[in-house]
Structures are given as C-alpha cells and as structure tokens.
Design a protein around this motif. Structure first.
Motif, PDB file in Angstrom:
ATOM      1  N   ASN A   1       0.868  -1.168   0.000  1.00  9.51           N
ATOM      2  CA  ASN A   1       0.000   0.000   0.000  1.00  9.51           C
ATOM      3  C   ASN A   1       0.907   1.221   0.000  1.00  9.51           C
ATOM      4  O   ASN A   1       1.588   1.502   0.979  1.00  9.51           O
ATOM      5  N   TYR A   2       0.943   1.939  -1.102  1.00 10.13           N
ATOM      6  CA  TYR A   2       1.918   3.009  -1.276  1.00 10.13           C
ATOM      7  C   TYR A   2       1.618   4.228  -0.406  1.00 10.13           C
ATOM      8  O   TYR A   2       2.531   4.962  -0.022  1.00 10.13           O
ATOM      9  N   ARG A   3       0.366   4.442  -0.063  1.00  8.85           N
ATOM     10  CA  ARG A   3       0.043   5.554   0.830  1.00  8.85           C
ATOM     11  C   ARG A   3       0.576   5.266   2.233  1.00  8.85           C
ATOM     12  O   ARG A   3       1.155   6.144   2.888  1.00  8.85           O
ATOM     13  N   ASP A   4       0.382   4.044   2.692  1.00 11.78           N
ATOM     14  CA  ASP A   4       0.892   3.667   4.010  1.00 11.78           C
ATOM     15  C   ASP A   4       2.417   3.642   4.028  1.00 11.78           C
ATOM     16  O   ASP A   4       3.041   4.005   5.023  1.00 11.78           O
ATOM     17  N   LEU A   5       3.027   3.203   2.921  1.00  9.09           N
ATOM     18  CA  LEU A   5       4.478   3.165   2.840  1.00  9.09           C
ATOM     19  C   LEU A   5       5.046   4.580   2.928  1.00  9.09           C
ATOM     20  O   LEU A   5       6.029   4.826   3.644  1.00  9.09           O
ATOM     21  N   ALA A   6       4.446   5.515   2.213  1.00 11.44           N
ATOM     22  CA  ALA A   6       4.901   6.908   2.264  1.00 11.44           C
ATOM     23  C   ALA A   6       4.766   7.476   3.671  1.00 11.44           C
ATOM     24  O   ALA A   6       5.661   8.172   4.172  1.00 11.44           O
ATOM     25  N   LYS A   7       3.647   7.173   4.336  1.00  7.76           N
ATOM     26  CA  LYS A   7       3.425   7.666   5.693  1.00  7.76           C
ATOM     27  C   LYS A   7       4.487   7.125   6.650  1.00  7.76           C
ATOM     28  O   LYS A   7       5.043   7.864   7.475  1.00  7.76           O
ATOM     29  N   ALA A   8       4.793   5.839   6.531  1.00  6.05           N
ATOM     30  CA  ALA A   8       5.773   5.220   7.425  1.00  6.05           C
ATOM     31  C   ALA A   8       7.179   5.772   7.186  1.00  6.05           C
ATOM     32  O   ALA A   8       7.918   6.064   8.133  1.00  6.05           O
ATOM     33  N   ILE A   9       7.548   5.922   5.913  1.00  2.00           N
ATOM     34  CA  ILE A   9       8.878   6.442   5.592  1.00  2.00           C
ATOM     35  C   ILE A   9       9.013   7.888   6.063  1.00  2.00           C
ATOM     36  O   ILE A   9      10.031   8.274   6.653  1.00  2.00           O
ATOM     37  N   ALA A  10       7.987   8.694   5.830  1.00  2.86           N
ATOM     38  CA  ALA A  10       8.033  10.089   6.253  1.00  2.86           C
ATOM     39  C   ALA A  10       8.145  10.201   7.772  1.00  2.86           C
ATOM     40  O   ALA A  10       8.901  11.026   8.295  1.00  2.86           O
ATOM     41  N   ALA A  11       7.402   9.362   8.498  1.00  8.41           N
ATOM     42  CA  ALA A  11       7.438   9.403   9.955  1.00  8.41           C
ATOM     43  C   ALA A  11       8.843   9.139  10.477  1.00  8.41           C
ATOM     44  O   ALA A  11       9.270   9.717  11.483  1.00  8.41           O
ATOM     45  N   ALA A  12       9.590   8.274   9.804  1.00  6.40           N
ATOM     46  CA  ALA A  12      10.953   7.957  10.250  1.00  6.40           C
ATOM     47  C   ALA A  12      11.958   9.010   9.789  1.00  6.40           C
ATOM     48  O   ALA A  12      12.784   9.476  10.579  1.00  6.40           O
ATOM     49  N   LEU A  13      11.892   9.404   8.536  1.00  4.63           N
ATOM     50  CA  LEU A  13      12.913  10.287   7.987  1.00  4.63           C
ATOM     51  C   LEU A  13      12.814  11.718   8.507  1.00  4.63           C
ATOM     52  O   LEU A  13      13.827  12.426   8.580  1.00  4.63           O
ATOM     53  N   LEU A  14      11.615  12.161   8.875  1.00  6.75           N
ATOM     54  CA  LEU A  14      11.478  13.526   9.368  1.00  6.75           C
ATOM     55  C   LEU A  14      12.070  13.703  10.762  1.00  6.75           C
ATOM     56  O   LEU A  14      12.149  14.817  11.273  1.00  6.75           O
ATOM     57  N   THR A  15      12.484  12.599  11.395  1.00  2.56           N
ATOM     58  CA  THR A  15      13.161  12.706  12.684  1.00  2.56           C
ATOM     59  C   THR A  15      14.673  12.842  12.513  1.00  2.56           C
ATOM     60  O   THR A  15      15.396  13.014  13.486  1.00  2.56           O
ATOM     61  N   VAL A  16      15.160  12.733  11.283  1.00  6.47           N
ATOM     62  CA  VAL A  16      16.601  12.825  11.015  1.00  6.47           C
ATOM     63  C   VAL A  16      16.909  14.236  10.532  1.00  6.47           C
ATOM     64  O   VAL A  16      16.322  14.712   9.565  1.00  6.47           O
ATOM     65  N   THR A  17      17.818  14.912  11.211  1.00 13.09           N
ATOM     66  CA  THR A  17      18.158  16.281  10.843  1.00 13.09           C
ATOM     67  C   THR A  17      19.584  16.363  10.321  1.00 13.09           C
ATOM     68  O   THR A  17      20.432  15.531  10.648  1.00 13.09           O
ATOM     69  N   ASP A  18      19.814  17.370   9.525  1.00 13.65           N
ATOM     70  CA  ASP A  18      21.138  17.598   8.947  1.00 13.65           C
ATOM     71  C   ASP A  18      22.094  18.063  10.048  1.00 13.65           C
ATOM     72  O   ASP A  18      21.888  19.105  10.671  1.00 13.65           O
ATOM     73  N   GLN A  19      23.146  17.286  10.287  1.00 13.33           N
ATOM     74  CA  GLN A  19      24.133  17.615  11.328  1.00 13.33           C
ATOM     75  C   GLN A  19      25.378  18.286  10.745  1.00 13.33           C
ATOM     76  O   GLN A  19      26.387  18.416  11.430  1.00 13.33           O
ATOM     77  N   GLY A  20      25.306  18.683   9.486  1.00 10.06           N
ATOM     78  CA  GLY A  20      26.449  19.320   8.865  1.00 10.06           C
ATOM     79  C   GLY A  20      27.410  18.336   8.234  1.00 10.06           C
ATOM     80  O   GLY A  20      28.453  18.716   7.729  1.00 10.06           O
ATOM     81  N   ALA A  21      27.056  17.050   8.289  1.00  9.44           N
ATOM     82  CA  ALA A  21      27.846  15.990   7.648  1.00  9.44           C
ATOM     83  C   ALA A  21      26.865  14.913   7.212  1.00  9.44           C
ATOM     84  O   ALA A  21      25.768  14.783   7.769  1.00  9.44           O
ATOM     85  N   TYR A  22      27.259  14.128   6.226  1.00  9.55           N
ATOM     86  CA  TYR A  22      26.326  13.146   5.685  1.00  9.55           C
ATOM     87  C   TYR A  22      25.990  12.055   6.699  1.00  9.55           C
ATOM     88  O   TYR A  22      26.876  11.557   7.409  1.00  9.55           O
ATOM     89  N   ILE A  23      24.711  11.686   6.763  1.00 11.26           N
ATOM     90  CA  ILE A  23      24.229  10.626   7.644  1.00 11.26           C
ATOM     91  C   ILE A  23      23.622   9.529   6.785  1.00 11.26           C
ATOM     92  O   ILE A  23      22.720   9.796   5.985  1.00 11.26           O
ATOM     93  N   PRO A  24      24.068   8.275   6.914  1.00 12.25           N
ATOM     94  CA  PRO A  24      23.433   7.179   6.157  1.00 12.25           C
ATOM     95  C   PRO A  24      21.968   7.031   6.545  1.00 12.25           C
ATOM     96  O   PRO A  24      21.612   7.120   7.723  1.00 12.25           O
ATOM     97  N   LEU A  25      21.103   6.797   5.569  1.00 12.54           N
ATOM     98  CA  LEU A  25      19.659   6.748   5.809  1.00 12.54           C
ATOM     99  C   LEU A  25      19.034   5.393   5.495  1.00 12.54           C
ATOM    100  O   LEU A  25      17.818   5.231   5.617  1.00 12.54           O
TER     101      LEU A  25
END
Length: 386
Positions: A309-333
C-alpha cells in the motif's frame, strides 16, 4: 526466475551501519505523521491475496461455459498476460461484475486511485502446459499468492473443487494463474508514493517522465548541465522461485539530504529488472546530484510482490525520515528507511532486495549491495544542457 528475497532477515549484513545512524537520529515527535498511524488489519497483502483468490474461483467456475472457455484459451495462448476484466466484457454480466469488484478491492488495498483501471491479469502458469491446453484439457485456475515460501498452491476447477499443487514443481495439468499487472501497479504506486511523501513534507522527485522534465528544468535554470550517477550494469542473485511467479517489479528509493538540508526520497522505477541471474545494462540514471546537498546518497532496492500500500508506505517512511536532521555531515539513511516499515509488513510485502550505503558522486565501478544480494556497476555521467 524472478528474484527471491527473504524478508525476515532484512537487517542481516547491515549491523555496522545501523550503529552510525542510531547515534545521529533525534527521535523527535511528529505531528503531521503520527507514529501510531501504522496500517491496521487486514494487511494490504492479505487483502490483495483475498481478491486474487476470489477472482481465481470465479474464473474457474466460469470455465464450465464452453464458448467462454475457448475464448479464454485462445487469449492465454496468444499473449503472455490477459486482461481478464476487459475480456469479460463479452462474458456473462455476473462474471464481469465480480472481476470489476475484485479490481477495485486490489486498487484500494494498494492505496491506488480506482482510475488506475483493471489490474487483474491471467497467464498460463508454465510454458510446459501449452501442449495440454492446446489439446483441449480443461484448465484449473490459481491465484499467485504473495507468499514466496509457500510449499503448496491451491487451484480450482470448473466445478469449484480445490486441488493442492506443489509450489516448486509445475504440474502436468494446465493451470491459469491470476495475478496483477505489476508494471502498471508499480507505475501508479510510485506516483502515489511521490505525491504522499511531498504531502508529508519529504521532498521527492517524480519517478517517471516528469522527473526527466524536472531535470531539464534544473539544467536550464543553472545555465548548464548536471552530474548524475548512471547504472551501466546490474544483477541480482540467482535463487529458485516458484513456477507460478511472474517477473519481478523492482524499484529503488534513493535517499539523502536535499539542497535545503531536508531529507529527500527519490523513487526510481527499474522496469527492466525482471529476473535474477541476468545481467542488465540499462544505462539508467540513478542519482541526480543537483538535487542533493552532499556528494553522497543511499539506495534501498525494493520489490513489489503485489501487496504494497503506497500511501501507508509513504506515511511510514516520512514518519521515520522527518526525525533525522542535517548535522552538517552526511548521515546514512538506509536503516531509517528499512525501520520505517512496520515489522508485520515484512511477512508479506514489500520485499527488501538490497541496499547501497554512501554512494558517492565520484563512484566509478562495481558496488556490491550490503546484503550481498546484488551488484551494480555505476559511473559518473554529466547530463548536458539542451
């Protein structure tokens, strides 16, 4: 054979990189995408399988009509896949209504608009069955279950009786397999994924023709071209697959930090990557570096086995990735993407194929996936301005 991927061990081979990401995630609470908003039962894959099984039973009993049976036989022998919903327009109204309803259930389960059209497809289970079907043997009908580890498969005859088949050895008796048009569903699904990610605040590029148009606009705006990473060759591992499975539907989620410092996800459709053990040479652009702040990005390759279900997949991915912030160096995702998908989904779909950590803009050569399930040969490629 199509690629076969064990879902239950998706983190195998990824432990070292997991520690890096865990130390850098902020863990803040989201308002737009609550973590509690995980999809509820029935699971999308279960709903798709239920609709496919119902369509298989309805089609099996419809074969009691000699004229319809002959029409369907001609279509199955003439084409690799038959749009049975469209073909049923000339069949009894009850059959057409049942297939249309199953098509709608599948579209809803996958988070697609009903305007996607018919997704149900029928094909002959194995080439070895052509002779018996041509000779007039009455075929059975089975649904292409999404569970690749199944040992048996259920097929139905025109009297509604169930027959248990070996999932690893094709039977001598001809069998029609009911499945969905994976290419059509994936194309529509990636469009939904892109739009939903944007809605939740995760920048995302259109995976289809619009993406190429956006790339041209970027080049024009900058007064020149842009650097990309291009796939010159790719292969997935060779594993045994059930006879009733069709070609794989592979896509890759490219992730990194955009020019604005926000995490972004760019879905990339890989429609040519149908079978394992085959080297493909697509010369396909995987990463458009003009979209990224750093010269590094990650890639997570997935397979849609039918129940995503692509709507649920987008919701789940967004919920996780929006907690990751740019620390001034690359972070593996990579791990953030994998951990975004609820554990119960991994018993069905989507499949995790492999992942590539820290792809660099300068990479030129063969990169093996972290899971050891595939490799890609990549090269820097400059896209000239028109």
């Amino acid at each position: 054979m199509r690629p076969r991927h064990t879902r239950h061990s998706r983190r195998r081979g990824l432990v070292a990189a997991a520690a890096t990401l865990a130390a850098l995630c902020t863990g803040q609470t989201l308002n737009a995408v609550p973590a509690s908003a995980a999809p509820q039962a029935p699971r999308p894959a279960t709903a798709v399988r239920t609709a496919e099984d119902h369509a298989a039973r309805v089609l099996a009993t419809s074969l009691a009509d000699p004229a319809w049976r002959a029409r369907l036989r001609r279509a199955a022998l003439a084409s690799d896949e038959v749009d049975v919903t469209a073909l049923a327009r000339r069949a009894p109204a009850s059959l057409k209504a049942a297939l249309v309803a199953d098509d709608r259930r599948i579209a809803t389960a996958k988070g697609l608009d009903t305007g996607v059209g018919s997704l149900l497809r029928l094909r002959l289970g194995d080439a070895s069955m052509r002779t018996a079907l041509t000779s007039g043997a009455a075929p059975w009908v089975a649904a292409a279950t999404a569970d690749e580890s199944t040992a048996t498969l259920t097929a139905y005859d025109s009297r509604g009786r169930a027959h248990t088949l070996d999932a690893r050895t094709a039977p001598a008796h001809p069998v029609y397999v009911v499945d969905i048009d994976g290419s059509k569903a994936l194309d529509a699904g990636l469009d939904v994924l892109n739009k939903e990610l944007e809605r939740y605040g995760v920048p995302s590029a259109d995976p289809g023709p619009a993406r190429a148009s956006a790339n041209r606009t970027t080049a024009a705006a900058s007064g020149g071209g842009f650097w990309t990473t291009r796939i010159s060759a790719v292969e997935l591992s060779d594993d045994e697959e059930p006879w009733f499975k069709g070609a794989a539907e592979i896509y890759t989620l490219v992730t990194g930090f955009g020019q604005d410092g926000k995490v972004r996800v760019d879905p990339v459709d890989m429609p040519y990557l149908d079978y394992d053990g085959t080297i493909y040479r697509p010369n396909q652009i995987l990463v458009n570096w003009s979209s990224y702040k750093y010269n590094l990005a990650d890639a997570v390759m997935m397979e849609d086995d039918g129940g995503t279900n692509y709507r649920d997949l987008a919701k789940a991915i967004a919920a996780a990735l929006l907690t990751v912030t740019d620390q001034g160096a690359y972070i593996p995702l990579v791990n953030a993407v994998l951990d975004a998908v609820p554990d119960k989904w991994w018993t069905d779909d989507p499949d995790y194929v492999d992942s590539w950590y820290t792809l660099a803009r300068s990479d030129n050569g063969t990169r093996h996936g972290a899971r050891g399930n595939g490799w890609m040969t990549v090269e820097p490629y400059y896209v000239q301005e028109f």
